[in-house]
Motif scaffolding. Structure first.
Motif, PDB file in Angstrom:
ATOM      1  N   GLY A   1       5.363 -10.632   9.262  1.00  0.00           N
ATOM      2  CA  GLY A   1       4.030 -11.096   9.406  1.00  0.00           C
ATOM      3  C   GLY A   1       3.050 -10.237  10.300  1.00  0.00           C
ATOM      4  O   GLY A   1       2.104 -10.860  10.605  1.00  0.00           O
ATOM      5  N   LYS A   2       3.408  -9.036  10.697  1.00  0.00           N
ATOM      6  CA  LYS A   2       2.625  -8.488  11.389  1.00  0.00           C
ATOM      7  C   LYS A   2       1.554  -7.732  10.627  1.00  0.00           C
ATOM      8  O   LYS A   2       1.858  -7.508   9.426  1.00  0.00           O
ATOM      9  CB  LYS A   2       3.354  -7.154  12.280  1.00  0.00           C
ATOM     10  N   THR A   3       0.117  -7.465  11.267  1.00  0.00           N
ATOM     11  CA  THR A   3      -0.698  -7.043  10.768  1.00  0.00           C
ATOM     12  C   THR A   3      -0.578  -5.372  10.171  1.00  0.00           C
ATOM     13  O   THR A   3       0.211  -4.633  10.999  1.00  0.00           O
ATOM     14  CB  THR A   3      -2.268  -7.050  11.418  1.00  0.00           C
ATOM     15  N   ALA A   4      -0.522  -4.956   9.098  1.00  0.00           N
ATOM     16  CA  ALA A   4      -0.643  -3.865   8.395  1.00  0.00           C
ATOM     17  C   ALA A   4      -1.846  -3.149   8.260  1.00  0.00           C
ATOM     18  O   ALA A   4      -2.832  -3.716   7.796  1.00  0.00           O
ATOM     19  CB  ALA A   4       0.307  -3.700   7.328  1.00  0.00           C
ATOM     20  N   PRO A   5      -2.173  -1.721   8.586  1.00  0.00           N
ATOM     21  CA  PRO A   5      -3.446  -1.240   8.187  1.00  0.00           C
ATOM     22  C   PRO A   5      -3.573  -1.125   6.469  1.00  0.00           C
ATOM     23  O   PRO A   5      -2.648  -1.217   5.807  1.00  0.00           O
ATOM     24  CB  PRO A   5      -3.474   0.199   8.448  1.00  0.00           C
ATOM     25  N   TRP A   6      -4.849  -1.135   6.059  1.00  0.00           N
ATOM     26  CA  TRP A   6      -4.749  -1.168   4.591  1.00  0.00           C
ATOM     27  C   TRP A   6      -5.910   0.134   4.434  1.00  0.00           C
ATOM     28  O   TRP A   6      -6.223   0.805   5.071  1.00  0.00           O
ATOM     29  CB  TRP A   6      -5.881  -2.236   4.038  1.00  0.00           C
ATOM     30  N   ILE A   7      -5.922   0.554   3.207  1.00  0.00           N
ATOM     31  CA  ILE A   7      -6.359   1.761   2.614  1.00  0.00           C
ATOM     32  C   ILE A   7      -7.718   1.494   1.973  1.00  0.00           C
ATOM     33  O   ILE A   7      -7.750   0.653   1.020  1.00  0.00           O
ATOM     34  CB  ILE A   7      -5.517   2.462   1.738  1.00  0.00           C
ATOM     35  N   ASP A   8      -9.017   2.050   2.438  1.00  0.00           N
ATOM     36  CA  ASP A   8     -10.146   1.841   1.849  1.00  0.00           C
ATOM     37  C   ASP A   8     -10.759   2.821   1.101  1.00  0.00           C
ATOM     38  O   ASP A   8     -12.044   2.830   0.901  1.00  0.00           O
ATOM     39  CB  ASP A   8     -11.018   1.048   2.517  1.00  0.00           C
ATOM     40  N   VAL A   9     -10.260   4.051   1.447  1.00  0.00           N
ATOM     41  CA  VAL A   9     -10.794   5.230   0.912  1.00  0.00           C
ATOM     42  C   VAL A   9      -9.683   6.126  -0.038  1.00  0.00           C
ATOM     43  O   VAL A   9      -8.673   6.135   0.242  1.00  0.00           O
ATOM     44  CB  VAL A   9     -10.964   6.183   2.227  1.00  0.00           C
ATOM     45  N   ALA A  10     -10.075   6.271  -1.537  1.00  0.00           N
ATOM     46  CA  ALA A  10      -9.221   6.837  -2.235  1.00  0.00           C
ATOM     47  C   ALA A  10      -8.368   7.960  -1.872  1.00  0.00           C
ATOM     48  O   ALA A  10      -7.250   8.365  -2.161  1.00  0.00           O
ATOM     49  CB  ALA A  10      -9.927   7.059  -3.612  1.00  0.00           C
ATOM     50  N   ASP A  11      -9.121   8.823  -0.867  1.00  0.00           N
ATOM     51  CA  ASP A  11      -8.577  10.124  -0.676  1.00  0.00           C
ATOM     52  C   ASP A  11      -7.335   9.907   0.392  1.00  0.00           C
ATOM     53  O   ASP A  11      -6.270  10.664   0.366  1.00  0.00           O
ATOM     54  CB  ASP A  11      -9.329  11.051   0.187  1.00  0.00           C
ATOM     55  N   SER A  12      -7.299   8.807   0.986  1.00  0.00           N
ATOM     56  CA  SER A  12      -6.072   8.303   1.930  1.00  0.00           C
ATOM     57  C   SER A  12      -4.757   7.657   1.080  1.00  0.00           C
ATOM     58  O   SER A  12      -3.935   7.260   1.681  1.00  0.00           O
ATOM     59  CB  SER A  12      -6.531   7.326   2.851  1.00  0.00           C
ATOM     60  N   CYS A  13      -5.051   7.554  -0.109  1.00  0.00           N
ATOM     61  CA  CYS A  13      -3.868   7.072  -0.798  1.00  0.00           C
ATOM     62  C   CYS A  13      -2.558   7.927  -1.077  1.00  0.00           C
ATOM     63  O   CYS A  13      -2.965   8.885  -1.338  1.00  0.00           O
ATOM     64  CB  CYS A  13      -4.536   6.626  -2.477  1.00  0.00           C
ATOM     65  N   PRO A  14      -1.697   7.273  -0.873  1.00  0.00           N
ATOM     66  CA  PRO A  14      -0.236   8.279  -0.927  1.00  0.00           C
ATOM     67  C   PRO A  14      -0.472   8.764  -2.337  1.00  0.00           C
ATOM     68  O   PRO A  14      -0.715   8.242  -3.354  1.00  0.00           O
ATOM     69  CB  PRO A  14       0.723   7.412  -0.854  1.00  0.00           C
ATOM     70  N   LYS A  15       0.119  10.076  -2.471  1.00  0.00           N
ATOM     71  CA  LYS A  15       0.062  10.705  -3.756  1.00  0.00           C
ATOM     72  C   LYS A  15       1.719  11.649  -3.765  1.00  0.00           C
ATOM     73  O   LYS A  15       1.967  11.936  -2.721  1.00  0.00           O
ATOM     74  CB  LYS A  15      -0.768  11.706  -3.783  1.00  0.00           C
ATOM     75  N   ILE A  16       2.085  12.070  -4.725  1.00  0.00           N
ATOM     76  CA  ILE A  16       3.281  12.854  -5.054  1.00  0.00           C
ATOM     77  C   ILE A  16       2.877  14.149  -5.622  1.00  0.00           C
ATOM     78  O   ILE A  16       2.218  14.072  -6.916  1.00  0.00           O
ATOM     79  CB  ILE A  16       4.329  12.059  -5.739  1.00  0.00           C
ATOM     80  N   TRP A  17       3.018  15.170  -5.249  1.00  0.00           N
ATOM     81  CA  TRP A  17       2.912  16.456  -5.626  1.00  0.00           C
ATOM     82  C   TRP A  17       3.924  16.979  -6.120  1.00  0.00           C
ATOM     83  O   TRP A  17       4.938  17.160  -5.329  1.00  0.00           O
ATOM     84  CB  TRP A  17       1.744  17.278  -4.540  1.00  0.00           C
ATOM     85  N   SER A  18       4.062  17.543  -7.274  1.00  0.00           N
ATOM     86  CA  SER A  18       5.117  18.365  -7.585  1.00  0.00           C
ATOM     87  C   SER A  18       4.664  19.908  -7.883  1.00  0.00           C
ATOM     88  O   SER A  18       3.697  19.976  -8.313  1.00  0.00           O
ATOM     89  CB  SER A  18       5.511  17.996  -9.235  1.00  0.00           C
ATOM     90  N   GLN A  19       5.718  20.840  -7.518  1.00  0.00           N
ATOM     91  CA  GLN A  19       5.241  22.190  -7.665  1.00  0.00           C
ATOM     92  C   GLN A  19       6.044  22.723  -8.693  1.00  0.00           C
ATOM     93  O   GLN A  19       5.942  24.075  -9.151  1.00  0.00           O
ATOM     94  CB  GLN A  19       5.758  22.875  -6.279  1.00  0.00           C
ATOM     95  N   SER A  20       6.892  21.820  -9.603  1.00  0.00           N
ATOM     96  CA  SER A  20       7.664  22.286 -10.532  1.00  0.00           C
ATOM     97  C   SER A  20       6.769  22.138 -11.823  1.00  0.00           C
ATOM     98  O   SER A  20       6.026  21.129 -12.014  1.00  0.00           O
ATOM     99  CB  SER A  20       8.691  21.394 -10.796  1.00  0.00           C
ATOM    100  N   THR A  21       6.872  23.198 -12.646  1.00  0.00           N
ATOM    101  CA  THR A  21       6.129  23.155 -13.861  1.00  0.00           C
ATOM    102  C   THR A  21       7.088  22.422 -15.095  1.00  0.00           C
ATOM    103  O   THR A  21       6.369  22.106 -16.181  1.00  0.00           O
ATOM    104  CB  THR A  21       6.013  24.338 -14.639  1.00  0.00           C
ATOM    105  N   ASN A  22       7.864  21.901 -14.740  1.00  0.00           N
ATOM    106  CA  ASN A  22       8.809  20.902 -15.468  1.00  0.00           C
ATOM    107  C   ASN A  22       8.420  19.426 -15.303  1.00  0.00           C
ATOM    108  O   ASN A  22       8.956  19.077 -14.573  1.00  0.00           O
ATOM    109  CB  ASN A  22      10.302  21.196 -15.626  1.00  0.00           C
ATOM    110  N   SER A  23       7.776  19.049 -16.155  1.00  0.00           N
ATOM    111  CA  SER A  23       7.239  17.526 -16.001  1.00  0.00           C
ATOM    112  C   SER A  23       8.394  16.564 -16.205  1.00  0.00           C
ATOM    113  O   SER A  23       8.180  15.360 -15.654  1.00  0.00           O
ATOM    114  CB  SER A  23       6.091  17.030 -17.103  1.00  0.00           C
ATOM    115  N   GLY A  24       9.481  16.927 -16.562  1.00  0.00           N
ATOM    116  CA  GLY A  24      10.700  16.035 -16.849  1.00  0.00           C
ATOM    117  C   GLY A  24      11.141  15.815 -15.434  1.00  0.00           C
ATOM    118  O   GLY A  24      12.061  14.811 -15.358  1.00  0.00           O
ATOM    119  N   ILE A  25      11.046  16.445 -14.377  1.00  0.00           N
ATOM    120  CA  ILE A  25      11.797  16.485 -12.991  1.00  0.00           C
ATOM    121  C   ILE A  25      11.106  15.427 -12.346  1.00  0.00           C
ATOM    122  O   ILE A  25      11.811  14.668 -11.578  1.00  0.00           O
ATOM    123  CB  ILE A  25      11.708  17.905 -12.374  1.00  0.00           C
TER     124      ILE A  25
END
Length: 106
Positions: A81-105
């Motif tokens: 029930g505690k207030t959580a911050p929200w995201i209103d700028v797309a650049d602040s959205c979480p992202k997963i970056w892979s350094q592998s060239t194998n897309s199956g990983i």
């Protein structure tokens, strides 16, 4: 002088197919039409990703605590029930970056 006209509750509106729908609103006084306007009715929950939500033209916010796109007046709350911050700028959205060239990983 201001005239306010609340919209019906969400449950009484037709399904909004995208993030918004244009609706013609007819204003009547004593049975006579005085004006007709086109109004945008929006649905933040139509966005299923943080980036789409944050880029919405309707000021939608991504609540990372629930993983949902919400309108600002709804707020963003943790399960406790505690207030959580929200995201209103797309650049602040979480992202997963892979350094592998194998897309199956990822």
């Amino acid at each position: 002088r201001h005239i306010t006209c609340p919209l019906p509750q969400v449950d009484n509106l037709a399904q909004i197919p995208q993030d918004h729908e244009q609706v013609s609103v007819h204003f009547h006084v004593k049975g006579k039409s005085i004006v007709t306007r086109s109004v945008s009715v929006y649905n933040c929950s139509a966005h299923s990703s943080c980036e789409n939500c944050a880029n919405s033209t309707f000021n939608c916010k991504w609540c990372y605590a629930t993983g949902k796109c919400v309108e600002p007046r709804v707020g963003c709350l943790h399960e406790d029930g505690k207030t959580a911050p929200w995201i209103d700028v797309a650049d602040s959205c979480p992202k997963i970056w892979s350094q592998s060239t194998n897309s199956g990983i990822l």
